[in-house]
Write a protein that holds these residues in place. Sequence first.
Motif, mmCIF file in Angstrom:
data_model
loop_
_atom_site.group_PDB
_atom_site.id
_atom_site.type_symbol
_atom_site.label_atom_id
_atom_site.label_comp_id
_atom_site.label_asym_id
_atom_site.label_seq_id
_atom_site.Cartn_x
_atom_site.Cartn_y
_atom_site.Cartn_z
ATOM 1 N N LEU A 4 0.808 -1.214 0.000
ATOM 2 C CA LEU A 4 0.000 0.000 0.000
ATOM 3 C C LEU A 4 0.840 1.262 0.000
ATOM 4 O O LEU A 4 0.502 2.232 -0.670
ATOM 5 N N VAL A 5 1.953 1.273 0.744
ATOM 6 C CA VAL A 5 2.802 2.461 0.795
ATOM 7 C C VAL A 5 3.341 2.788 -0.594
ATOM 8 O O VAL A 5 3.347 3.949 -1.008
ATOM 9 N N SER A 6 3.748 1.767 -1.342
ATOM 10 C CA SER A 6 4.261 2.040 -2.688
ATOM 11 C C SER A 6 3.148 2.579 -3.589
ATOM 12 O O SER A 6 3.374 3.459 -4.410
ATOM 13 N N LEU A 7 1.943 2.095 -3.399
ATOM 14 C CA LEU A 7 0.809 2.581 -4.189
ATOM 15 C C LEU A 7 0.452 4.012 -3.786
ATOM 16 O O LEU A 7 0.269 4.879 -4.628
ATOM 17 N N LEU A 8 0.385 4.269 -2.479
ATOM 18 C CA LEU A 8 0.002 5.590 -1.985
ATOM 19 C C LEU A 8 1.065 6.648 -2.251
ATOM 20 O O LEU A 8 0.767 7.834 -2.309
ATOM 21 N N SER A 9 2.316 6.230 -2.385
ATOM 22 C CA SER A 9 3.419 7.169 -2.603
ATOM 23 C C SER A 9 3.651 7.459 -4.078
ATOM 24 O O SER A 9 4.587 8.182 -4.421
ATOM 25 N N ASN A 10 2.849 6.934 -4.948
ATOM 26 C CA ASN A 10 2.999 7.122 -6.381
ATOM 27 C C ASN A 10 2.859 8.608 -6.728
ATOM 28 O O ASN A 10 1.814 9.213 -6.472
ATOM 29 N N PRO A 11 3.888 9.221 -7.307
ATOM 30 C CA PRO A 11 3.811 10.649 -7.622
ATOM 31 C C PRO A 11 2.772 10.973 -8.703
ATOM 32 O O PRO A 11 2.359 12.121 -8.824
ATOM 33 N N LEU A 35 -0.224 10.003 -8.643
ATOM 34 C CA LEU A 35 -1.527 10.061 -7.992
ATOM 35 C C LEU A 35 -1.952 11.514 -7.822
ATOM 36 O O LEU A 35 -1.223 12.309 -7.233
ATOM 37 N N PRO A 36 -3.096 11.914 -8.366
ATOM 38 C CA PRO A 36 -3.528 13.314 -8.246
ATOM 39 C C PRO A 36 -3.743 13.720 -6.788
ATOM 40 O O PRO A 36 -4.100 12.900 -5.951
#
Length: 143
Positions: free
Chosen positions: A108-115, A117-118
């Motif tokens: 999840l951290v890698s998904l949430l940290s995706n630059p 992501l708007p």
Amino acid sequence: MFEPLQPTDLDGASHLLAEAFHNDPGYAALAAAHHRPATLRALWSFILRAYGADGLTCRDADALSALAIFGPSRPLGWSGWLRAGGLTVPFRMGLRSHHILRRLDRQLVSLLSNPALPEGVHWLHAIAVRPDHQGRGLGTELL
């Protein structure tokens, strides 16, 4: 019919989510059936407190019958993890559950940290309807 999730609803919400996801195969891996209610209550209590989830509720005679929780798409960080009671999670959920959750958290951290992501995106954490209220369209309305 639907009302915002209130801070006083957090315990009831964690019980409802634990009940609704008790037989879900993904959550069954966290604990044996006889330990699963307490394990899932601890998990959802932690998630609700950690992410400060907003949500919508539906009540039936003062008890929560349906719930949708959502929150901002951001990594939790150490301070948020500690404030939510992260140090006690392994004791409340068991070591096996904690290892499973650590693997999930890394994903999840890698998904949430995706630059890419708007800004301002919110995640739908869960939709839950008490088993005795399912089949009435509450989950569809919440979605």
